[in-house]
Motif scaffolding. Sequence first.
Motif, mmCIF file in Angstrom:
data_model
loop_
_atom_site.group_PDB
_atom_site.id
_atom_site.type_symbol
_atom_site.label_atom_id
_atom_site.label_comp_id
_atom_site.label_asym_id
_atom_site.label_seq_id
_atom_site.Cartn_x
_atom_site.Cartn_y
_atom_site.Cartn_z
ATOM 1 N N LYS A 63 0.530 -0.911 0.218
ATOM 2 C CA LYS A 63 -0.102 -0.351 -0.088
ATOM 3 C C LYS A 63 1.106 1.253 -0.036
ATOM 4 O O LYS A 63 1.699 1.324 0.960
ATOM 5 C CB LYS A 63 -1.068 -0.009 1.181
ATOM 6 N N ARG A 76 6.113 4.698 4.746
ATOM 7 C CA ARG A 76 5.257 5.467 4.429
ATOM 8 C C ARG A 76 5.211 7.024 4.122
ATOM 9 O O ARG A 76 4.981 7.180 5.206
ATOM 10 C CB ARG A 76 4.154 4.875 4.458
ATOM 11 N N MET A 136 3.758 -7.899 12.022
ATOM 12 C CA MET A 136 3.974 -6.316 10.973
ATOM 13 C C MET A 136 5.011 -5.402 11.569
ATOM 14 O O MET A 136 6.365 -6.674 11.795
ATOM 15 C CB MET A 136 2.265 -5.352 11.043
ATOM 16 N N THR A 137 5.184 -4.799 10.968
ATOM 17 C CA THR A 137 7.278 -4.763 10.841
ATOM 18 C C THR A 137 7.341 -4.352 12.437
ATOM 19 O O THR A 137 8.622 -4.961 12.526
ATOM 20 C CB THR A 137 7.295 -3.434 9.938
ATOM 21 N N ARG A 185 3.352 -10.241 7.218
ATOM 22 C CA ARG A 185 2.784 -8.830 6.386
ATOM 23 C C ARG A 185 3.684 -7.645 6.669
ATOM 24 O O ARG A 185 3.264 -7.277 8.082
ATOM 25 C CB ARG A 185 1.067 -8.409 6.267
ATOM 26 N N LEU A 186 4.142 -7.616 5.665
ATOM 27 C CA LEU A 186 5.121 -6.796 6.270
ATOM 28 C C LEU A 186 5.393 -5.579 5.151
ATOM 29 O O LEU A 186 5.646 -5.622 3.941
ATOM 30 C CB LEU A 186 6.897 -7.259 6.487
ATOM 31 N N GLY A 187 5.358 -4.264 5.368
ATOM 32 C CA GLY A 187 5.154 -3.354 4.428
ATOM 33 C C GLY A 187 6.783 -2.104 4.986
ATOM 34 O O GLY A 187 7.561 -2.197 4.048
ATOM 35 N N ARG A 188 7.130 -1.429 6.587
ATOM 36 C CA ARG A 188 8.226 -0.675 6.540
ATOM 37 C C ARG A 188 9.692 -1.546 6.218
ATOM 38 O O ARG A 188 10.184 -0.715 6.323
ATOM 39 C CB ARG A 188 7.357 -0.337 7.607
ATOM 40 N N VAL A 245 -5.290 -7.410 2.781
ATOM 41 C CA VAL A 245 -5.624 -7.720 3.698
ATOM 42 C C VAL A 245 -6.074 -6.694 4.631
ATOM 43 O O VAL A 245 -5.482 -6.859 5.644
ATOM 44 C CB VAL A 245 -4.334 -7.747 3.953
HETATM 45 C C1 PLP Z 1 -0.072 -1.765 6.102
HETATM 46 C C2 PLP Z 1 -0.716 -3.011 6.972
HETATM 47 C C3 PLP Z 1 0.356 -3.539 7.323
HETATM 48 C C4 PLP Z 1 1.534 -4.084 7.413
HETATM 49 O O1 PLP Z 1 2.479 -2.503 8.079
HETATM 50 P P1 PLP Z 1 3.670 -2.358 8.598
HETATM 51 O O2 PLP Z 1 3.465 -1.896 9.738
HETATM 52 O O3 PLP Z 1 3.620 -1.569 7.254
HETATM 53 O O4 PLP Z 1 4.631 -3.691 8.031
HETATM 54 C C5 PLP Z 1 -0.167 -5.264 7.796
HETATM 55 N N1 PLP Z 1 -0.984 -6.024 7.934
HETATM 56 C C6 PLP Z 1 -2.417 -5.020 7.372
HETATM 57 C C7 PLP Z 1 -3.721 -5.271 7.468
HETATM 58 C C8 PLP Z 1 -2.149 -3.509 6.843
HETATM 59 O O5 PLP Z 1 -3.216 -2.886 6.833
#
Ligand code: PLP
Length: 246
Positions: free
Chosen positions: A50, A245, A220-221, A236-239, A96
Motif C-alpha cells: 500500500k 510510507r 507486521m513490521t 505481512r510486512l510493509g515498512r 489484507v
Molecule cells: C499496512 C498493513 C500491514 C503492514 O504494516 P507495516 O507496519 O508497514 O509492516 C499489514 N497488515 C495490514 C492489514 C496492513 O494494513
Amino acid sequence: MILVDASSMVAEETLTAVGKNLAAVRAQIERAALAAGRNVNEIELVAVTKTVPLDRIAAAYQLGLRHFGENRVQEGMEKIAGSAALGLTGARWHLVGHLQTNKVKTAVAIFDIIHSIDSVHLAEAVSRRAVAAGRTVPVLLEVNVAGEASKFGFSPGELPAALEEISKMPALQLDGLMTVAPLARDPEEARPVFRRLRALRDELRQSYNLPYFRHLSMGMTDDYPVAIQEGATMVRLGRAIFGERG
Ligand SMILES: *Cc1c(COP(=O)(O)O)cnc(C)c1O
C-alpha cells in the motif's frame, strides 16, 4: 499489452535499498524461526505494498518476492494491473484490509486470497461472487483478539458460530485466521494476542473438519519476530521492506 522488462525500470539504488531491507528481514525471520524450533519454509513473507510505487514493487519481485498484499481494492487493482504490464508474472496478491460488500465482485476478480473476512455477511457475499466467477477463494477469518473498538474482525467468542455457517458456504476455502495486534511500543505486548490466535486455530481445527485450516496471518513490521515465535505462517510486512510510507 506492451510488456516492459521489470529490470529496466528499477533504478540501481532502489534495488540496493529494498535489497538491504529484505536481507535484514529474511535474517530476522530465520532467527525467530530458529529460536522457536520452526522450519523457515513454513513462513510466507507477504510484502504489503500500500502506497508503495510500482518500481519498488518490481524491485521486490526481482529480489524474489512473490506474495504481495494490499489493503484497498481500488489501489490493489491499479497495482495488480501495473505489475502485470511490467511482466511480473506468478505473483500472488493478498487482500489484507477491510472489504466492503460493494467491492466484493472486484476483489474476487483480482485477489488470490482474502485475509480479512470479518463477518458472516461478507463471507456470504464472497462465496456468492466466487460461485458466479467459477472459482474457489482461499480466505482467512479476521479476529479482533484484543476487542479494540477501532478494529474489524470477529471476537473470539463469535468464531465457532461463524465458522459453523461459513464452513457450509460453497467456493470458499477456509485457510485459517488473521489478526492485527494492538499498536504497542513493546512487541512483547503483542505476544499474548498471537498466542491466543494460535490457540483459537488449534481449537477450531479440532472441532471442525477443515483440511486447509492451518494458517495464522499475524505479525507486521513492529512485531513479526514475536509473531513467528508464536506460530505465524504468514507475516505481512510493509515498512520493514519498503521503508516508511510517504
Ligand atoms: C499496512 C498493513 C500491514 C503492514 O504494516 P507495516 O507496519 O508497514 O509492516 C499489514 N497488515 C495490514 C492489514 C496492513 O494494513
